[in-house]
Design a protein around this motif. Sequence first.
Motif, mmCIF file in Angstrom:
data_model
loop_
_atom_site.group_PDB
_atom_site.id
_atom_site.type_symbol
_atom_site.label_atom_id
_atom_site.label_comp_id
_atom_site.label_asym_id
_atom_site.label_seq_id
_atom_site.Cartn_x
_atom_site.Cartn_y
_atom_site.Cartn_z
ATOM 1 N N ALA A 71 -4.220 -24.428 -6.186
ATOM 2 C CA ALA A 71 -2.798 -24.731 -6.369
ATOM 3 C C ALA A 71 -2.016 -23.459 -6.674
ATOM 4 O O ALA A 71 -0.916 -23.241 -6.144
ATOM 5 C CB ALA A 71 -2.631 -25.751 -7.494
ATOM 6 N N ALA A 72 -2.576 -22.601 -7.534
ATOM 7 C CA ALA A 72 -1.900 -21.356 -7.891
ATOM 8 C C ALA A 72 -1.777 -20.420 -6.694
ATOM 9 O O ALA A 72 -0.731 -19.783 -6.493
ATOM 10 C CB ALA A 72 -2.655 -20.663 -9.026
ATOM 11 N N VAL A 73 -2.831 -20.344 -5.881
ATOM 12 C CA VAL A 73 -2.791 -19.491 -4.685
ATOM 13 C C VAL A 73 -1.729 -19.999 -3.711
ATOM 14 O O VAL A 73 -0.960 -19.215 -3.142
ATOM 15 C CB VAL A 73 -4.175 -19.449 -4.007
ATOM 16 C CG1 VAL A 73 -4.077 -18.775 -2.635
ATOM 17 C CG2 VAL A 73 -5.176 -18.704 -4.884
ATOM 18 N N ALA A 74 -1.677 -21.317 -3.519
ATOM 19 C CA ALA A 74 -0.675 -21.887 -2.612
ATOM 20 C C ALA A 74 0.735 -21.623 -3.127
ATOM 21 O O ALA A 74 1.631 -21.239 -2.359
ATOM 22 C CB ALA A 74 -0.917 -23.387 -2.451
ATOM 23 N N GLY A 75 0.936 -21.814 -4.440
ATOM 24 C CA GLY A 75 2.256 -21.553 -5.006
ATOM 25 C C GLY A 75 2.645 -20.092 -4.914
ATOM 26 O O GLY A 75 3.800 -19.756 -4.605
ATOM 27 N N ALA A 76 1.691 -19.202 -5.163
ATOM 28 C CA ALA A 76 1.973 -17.769 -5.071
ATOM 29 C C ALA A 76 2.267 -17.356 -3.630
ATOM 30 O O ALA A 76 3.132 -16.508 -3.378
ATOM 31 C CB ALA A 76 0.786 -16.973 -5.621
ATOM 32 N N LEU A 77 1.542 -17.951 -2.689
ATOM 33 C CA LEU A 77 1.789 -17.665 -1.276
ATOM 34 C C LEU A 77 3.230 -17.988 -0.911
ATOM 35 O O LEU A 77 3.910 -17.199 -0.227
ATOM 36 C CB LEU A 77 0.823 -18.488 -0.424
ATOM 37 C CG LEU A 77 1.104 -18.576 1.078
ATOM 38 C CD1 LEU A 77 0.997 -17.198 1.711
ATOM 39 C CD2 LEU A 77 0.132 -19.548 1.757
ATOM 40 N N ASP A 78 3.711 -19.126 -1.390
ATOM 41 C CA ASP A 78 5.088 -19.494 -1.086
ATOM 42 C C ASP A 78 6.083 -18.619 -1.832
ATOM 43 O O ASP A 78 7.016 -18.085 -1.235
ATOM 44 C CB ASP A 78 5.321 -20.962 -1.435
ATOM 45 C CG ASP A 78 6.779 -21.369 -1.255
ATOM 46 O OD1 ASP A 78 7.262 -21.316 -0.117
ATOM 47 O OD2 ASP A 78 7.423 -21.737 -2.260
ATOM 48 N N ARG A 79 5.859 -18.462 -3.136
ATOM 49 C CA ARG A 79 6.866 -17.785 -3.960
ATOM 50 C C ARG A 79 7.002 -16.305 -3.647
ATOM 51 O O ARG A 79 8.120 -15.771 -3.568
ATOM 52 C CB ARG A 79 6.496 -17.966 -5.449
ATOM 53 C CG ARG A 79 7.501 -17.323 -6.416
ATOM 54 C CD ARG A 79 8.847 -18.018 -6.324
ATOM 55 N NE ARG A 79 9.834 -17.375 -7.177
ATOM 56 C CZ ARG A 79 10.613 -16.366 -6.799
ATOM 57 N NH1 ARG A 79 10.500 -15.891 -5.555
ATOM 58 N NH2 ARG A 79 11.502 -15.848 -7.612
ATOM 59 N N PHE A 80 5.885 -15.623 -3.457
ATOM 60 C CA PHE A 80 5.935 -14.165 -3.358
ATOM 61 C C PHE A 80 5.825 -13.638 -1.928
ATOM 62 O O PHE A 80 6.025 -12.448 -1.708
ATOM 63 C CB PHE A 80 4.829 -13.548 -4.215
ATOM 64 C CG PHE A 80 4.957 -13.888 -5.665
ATOM 65 C CD1 PHE A 80 6.008 -13.401 -6.413
ATOM 66 C CD2 PHE A 80 4.036 -14.726 -6.279
ATOM 67 C CE1 PHE A 80 6.143 -13.716 -7.759
ATOM 68 C CE2 PHE A 80 4.154 -15.055 -7.617
ATOM 69 C CZ PHE A 80 5.213 -14.550 -8.366
ATOM 70 N N ALA A 192 5.855 -27.881 -4.799
ATOM 71 C CA ALA A 192 5.358 -28.660 -3.667
ATOM 72 C C ALA A 192 4.146 -27.982 -3.040
ATOM 73 O O ALA A 192 3.154 -28.640 -2.699
ATOM 74 C CB ALA A 192 6.466 -28.839 -2.627
ATOM 75 N N TRP A 193 4.204 -26.679 -2.901
ATOM 76 C CA TRP A 193 3.062 -25.933 -2.367
ATOM 77 C C TRP A 193 1.866 -26.013 -3.316
ATOM 78 O O TRP A 193 0.722 -26.141 -2.867
ATOM 79 C CB TRP A 193 3.453 -24.474 -2.128
ATOM 80 C CG TRP A 193 4.160 -24.248 -0.831
ATOM 81 C CD1 TRP A 193 5.457 -24.564 -0.546
ATOM 82 C CD2 TRP A 193 3.622 -23.674 0.360
ATOM 83 N NE1 TRP A 193 5.760 -24.218 0.740
ATOM 84 C CE2 TRP A 193 4.652 -23.657 1.327
ATOM 85 C CE3 TRP A 193 2.377 -23.152 0.698
ATOM 86 C CZ2 TRP A 193 4.472 -23.165 2.606
ATOM 87 C CZ3 TRP A 193 2.190 -22.645 1.981
ATOM 88 C CH2 TRP A 193 3.220 -22.645 2.917
ATOM 89 N N CYS A 194 2.113 -25.958 -4.612
ATOM 90 C CA CYS A 194 1.024 -26.084 -5.589
ATOM 91 C C CYS A 194 0.345 -27.444 -5.463
ATOM 92 O O CYS A 194 -0.897 -27.535 -5.471
ATOM 93 C CB CYS A 194 1.556 -25.901 -7.008
ATOM 94 S SG CYS A 194 2.043 -24.207 -7.425
ATOM 95 N N LEU A 195 1.137 -28.504 -5.350
ATOM 96 C CA LEU A 195 0.578 -29.845 -5.225
ATOM 97 C C LEU A 195 -0.228 -29.976 -3.942
ATOM 98 O O LEU A 195 -1.326 -30.549 -3.933
ATOM 99 C CB LEU A 195 1.703 -30.882 -5.260
ATOM 100 C CG LEU A 195 1.282 -32.345 -5.078
ATOM 101 C CD1 LEU A 195 0.268 -32.761 -6.130
ATOM 102 C CD2 LEU A 195 2.508 -33.259 -5.113
ATOM 103 N N ALA A 196 0.284 -29.440 -2.846
ATOM 104 C CA ALA A 196 -0.432 -29.511 -1.572
ATOM 105 C C ALA A 196 -1.766 -28.759 -1.661
ATOM 106 O O ALA A 196 -2.791 -29.226 -1.139
ATOM 107 C CB ALA A 196 0.431 -28.929 -0.455
ATOM 108 N N GLY A 197 -1.768 -27.604 -2.313
ATOM 109 C CA GLY A 197 -3.011 -26.859 -2.481
ATOM 110 C C GLY A 197 -4.027 -27.614 -3.307
ATOM 111 O O GLY A 197 -5.225 -27.625 -2.994
ATOM 112 N N ALA A 198 -3.564 -28.284 -4.368
ATOM 113 C CA ALA A 198 -4.466 -29.072 -5.204
ATOM 114 C C ALA A 198 -5.077 -30.224 -4.414
ATOM 115 O O ALA A 198 -6.281 -30.510 -4.530
ATOM 116 C CB ALA A 198 -3.703 -29.608 -6.420
ATOM 117 N N LEU A 199 -4.282 -30.891 -3.600
ATOM 118 C CA LEU A 199 -4.785 -31.999 -2.778
ATOM 119 C C LEU A 199 -5.820 -31.505 -1.769
ATOM 120 O O LEU A 199 -6.827 -32.185 -1.510
ATOM 121 C CB LEU A 199 -3.628 -32.686 -2.052
ATOM 122 C CG LEU A 199 -2.624 -33.444 -2.924
ATOM 123 C CD1 LEU A 199 -1.475 -33.967 -2.078
ATOM 124 C CD2 LEU A 199 -3.299 -34.590 -3.669
ATOM 125 N N ALA A 200 -5.592 -30.329 -1.203
ATOM 126 C CA ALA A 200 -6.540 -29.770 -0.228
ATOM 127 C C ALA A 200 -7.878 -29.462 -0.897
ATOM 128 O O ALA A 200 -8.942 -29.734 -0.333
ATOM 129 C CB ALA A 200 -5.953 -28.505 0.394
#
Length: 298
Positions: A71-80, A192-200
């Motif tokens: 989730a953190a990687v997905a969120g970081a990918l989007d944010r940064f 939203a990206w964090c949640l999607a990463g967690a689901l994956a």
Amino acid sequence: MTTLLSTLFDGLALGAVYALVALGFVIIFKASGVMNFAHGSLLLLGGYLTAVLHDDLGFAGALAVSVLVTAAVAGALDRFLLQAGGTDPHGAHVQTIVTIGVDILILTDLSRRIGGDLLSLGDPWGDSVSEWGPVTVADSRIGAIVVSGVVIAGVFALFRYTSWGLSLRAAAEDVEAASLMGVRLVRIRMLAWCLAGALAALAAVFLAAFPAPGLERTTGQIALKAFPAAILGGMASPPGALAGSLLIGMTEALVAGYQSDLHVLGEGFGDVAPYAVMVLVLLVRPTGLFGGKAAVRV
């Protein structure tokens, strides 16, 4: 009849797991307008972390860490990376292309680490099965249905009853209006990206569990089978993603279960069946099963 019941149960289990992945596609698309082609690599990352950590942390601990890290990687990918140029919805096409490059980078590194090995995720079901009358069912399939059902219900509750869900739905309807009303678009889409990463990461557990041999470097490609499910339901429709996933799961299970009767279609037809169903449905419903007609201002 026994074969049919077993096949339908397998299709339900597959559809439930595909729904976790398809919901990730839909959530990201609703929040940012981006089709995340790096979703498969995030799924593989979550599975890999569970596989390498379960000996030290146990299955539950490894899964929790993998879900949080993915989730953190997905969120970081989007944010940064994706939001580096701003949140202009017109830049979604460029950001979609960027996710293809990210997918290649992550998959290349994980494939190097996994190599030709089959990794066990240490799940508690193992290869155990249960007898339901004349039908033999893998316990991992039962776990997939139960866990996916609970998680999906939780995601729909988030959409319906939380301020984040309301803000997400508002941003999906009209980004500019939502921004003017005080919706923090940067935070909404990052979550939203964090949640999607967690689901994956969660879906990876069931995609690598019995009767699958384990996690391998191609496991992330299974996420691509959930992509037709999201398209079928309408990319902005979570209920559509659920319906499309069940349809794709049932199709794949039926084709695999009755492969001998479908030999005229080719031995590998099961691999393309989800995409064949997608094309057939889109010929009739171009916007997907739950997609609405776009309003055009003239």
